[in-house]
Every structure is written in structure tokens, then in C-alpha cells.
Design a protein around this motif. Structure first.
Motif, PDB file in Angstrom:
ATOM      1  N   THR A 138      -5.679 -13.006  52.004  1.00 33.21           N
ATOM      2  CA  THR A 138      -4.661 -12.989  53.072  1.00 33.21           C
ATOM      3  C   THR A 138      -3.398 -12.591  52.514  1.00 33.21           C
ATOM      4  O   THR A 138      -3.324 -12.360  51.413  1.00 33.21           O
ATOM      5  N   ARG A 139      -2.205 -12.817  53.336  1.00 30.60           N
ATOM      6  CA  ARG A 139      -1.082 -12.553  52.879  1.00 30.60           C
ATOM      7  C   ARG A 139      -0.613 -13.282  51.498  1.00 30.60           C
ATOM      8  O   ARG A 139      -0.878 -14.510  51.668  1.00 30.60           O
TER       9      ARG A 139
ATOM     10  N   GLU B 289      -2.883  -6.593  60.595  1.00 32.41           N
ATOM     11  CA  GLU B 289      -2.939  -8.101  60.005  1.00 32.41           C
ATOM     12  C   GLU B 289      -4.762  -8.380  59.918  1.00 32.41           C
ATOM     13  O   GLU B 289      -5.229  -8.028  60.823  1.00 32.41           O
TER      14      GLU B 289
ATOM     15  N   LYS C  71      -9.687 -16.637  55.553  1.00 33.16           N
ATOM     16  CA  LYS C  71      -9.237 -18.007  55.032  1.00 33.16           C
ATOM     17  C   LYS C  71     -10.469 -18.971  54.796  1.00 33.16           C
ATOM     18  O   LYS C  71     -11.050 -19.120  55.885  1.00 33.16           O
TER      19      LYS C  71
ATOM     20  N   GLY D 245      -7.508 -10.883  57.610  1.00 31.99           N
ATOM     21  CA  GLY D 245      -7.580 -11.890  56.552  1.00 31.99           C
ATOM     22  C   GLY D 245      -8.786 -12.609  56.770  1.00 31.99           C
ATOM     23  O   GLY D 245      -9.555 -12.885  57.832  1.00 31.99           O
TER      24      GLY D 245
END
Length: 218
Positions: free
Chosen positions: A55-56, A209, A213, A211
Motif C-alpha cells: 500500500t501507500r 489506487e 492490507k 493495495g
């Protein structure tokens, strides 16, 4: 004899009138409605998250060096299928930078700070329940609208605004045991990105975007 005739006539008339009176009373009085159990009221719940993943904030090598992301979040269920959420993401440097920047600034330990705010709608809950799959707050497939802004502290303690974005997401979220959570998502939108550290102009361009997590939740 006459008295006997009157007594018999009176008893017969009373016997015929009683069923008619009972039937009239039954017709006049409406039947009492069947007792029903009221549906349980909705109670909003809150989920606290602390996790990491793809992720970011994740960087491997390059100018910023290697950094691992840490994401703290909260999700509030405002309706049975809707929730509001917010995340604070950060990238923590592992080891030194691979390249030294110009100037005398002190390198920052945190390579990125980001903030997400969004709203989610979880869908197909009835189909999941009918199929015997897990349902409930914060579980299942969802669509979301998310606003994001992130900062890069190239030199501590100053922060440089890097990106602001608005995007639509599709994702799926599932509980892992009692305190685990998996959240995977993909989406896109538009972003404004700072051109470089010294020039204050921004550029409008597409935003991606993506991701996966893993979080501990409470």
C-alpha cells in the motif's frame, strides 16, 4: 296449562335469540391483531485498524531507500450497508538512503505521510447470507469513493505536499480470526501532483489506487 305454554314459549325464544346475539357481538368486535416481535434496532459500530501491506508508503530501493508502510485507520458503520472511514498512512525507512540529496538537510525517518477519507457501500449481503458466507458489518465486497492527500518529508522536519486525489474503488474486506482483517482494493480517478520540490506548480493526471492490507482490528 296456559302458564306452562307461556313458560315453554319464553324458553324457546331465549334459546333462539342467544346464538344470534353471540354472532352479532362476534361480528361487531374486530379480531385482535396477532402479536408481532419488533425488528431489532440498528446500532452503529466502529472498527479500529492497525496494519501494513502492499500500500501507500511502501518503497524498495531508489532515491528514498526501502520503507515499510504502517496504516492506522477507523471505520464507522453509519447504516447497515454503509460506512465512513479514515486512514493515516506512513512509510518508515529501513536502513539509509541509497542516494544523498543536494543540500544539508537532515534525512527524515518517515518517507511519506498520507490521509484517506472515504465512504463505502457493502453490497450483495443477502446473496452472501443465502450462500452461507460471512456477512455483517465491515465484511464483503464494497464500492467506495475516496479522497486522498499525501506528503513527502524529503528533509526533516519539513513536509512537501505531493499528491491530492479523488478516486472510485472496488474492494473486498474479510475478517481473519478474531482480530485479523484482510482488505484488498483497486480503483482509479484523478490527481493533482506537485511537479518538483522547488516549483510550486501542479499537474492534473490519472490516479491509480491499488493495495492489499493486513491489519489487527478491535
Amino acid at each position: 296449562m296456559r302458564r306452562l305454554f307461556y313458560c315453554v314459549s319464553f324458553l324457546l325464544s331465549m334459546g333462539l335469540a342467544s346464538p344470534l346475539a353471540i354472532q352479532a357481538q362476534t361480528t361487531a368486535e374486530p379480531a385482535a391483531p396477532a402479536a408481532t416481535t419488533p425488528a431489532p434496532g440498528f446500532r452503529p459500530t466502529t472498527l479500529l485498524k492497525l496494519g501494513t501491506g502492499i500500500t501507500r508508503g511502501l518503497t524498495i530501493g531508489g532515491y528514498l531507500g526501502t520503507a515499510l508502510p504502517v496504516v492506522a485507520g477507523v471505520e464507522w458503520q453509519m447504516a447497515p450497508a454503509w460506512s465512513l472511514y479514515g486512514n493515516v498512512s506512513s512509510g518508515w525507512r529501513v536502513g539509509a538512503r541509497t542516494a544523498a540529496p543536494d543540500g544539508r538537510g537532515r534525512s527524515a525517518i518517515v518517507t511519506e505521510l498520507g490521509i484517506d477519507l472515504g465512504v463505502r457501500r457493502y453490497y450483495n449481503q443477502e446473496k452472501r447470507r443465502a450462500a452461507g458466507r460471512e456477512t455483517g458489518p465491515f465484511v464483503g465486497n464494497y464500492v467506495a469513493v475516496q479522497a486522498t492527500t499525501s506528503f513527502t518529508p524529503y528533509y526533516a522536519p519539513r513536509l512537501y505536499h505531493e499528491v491530492s486525489a479523488l478516486s472510485g474503488l472496488w474492494g473486498t474486506q474479510h475478517r481473519l480470526g478474531g482480530h485479523g482483517l484482510l482488505d484488498a482494493y483497486v480503483g482509479g480517478g484523478l490527481e493533482t501532483r506537485r511537479l518538483n520540490m522547488r516549483y510550486r506548480g501542479v499537474q492534473l493526471r490519472p490516479h491509480l489506487e491499488v493495495g492489499v492490507k493486513l491489519s489487527l482490528v478491535h
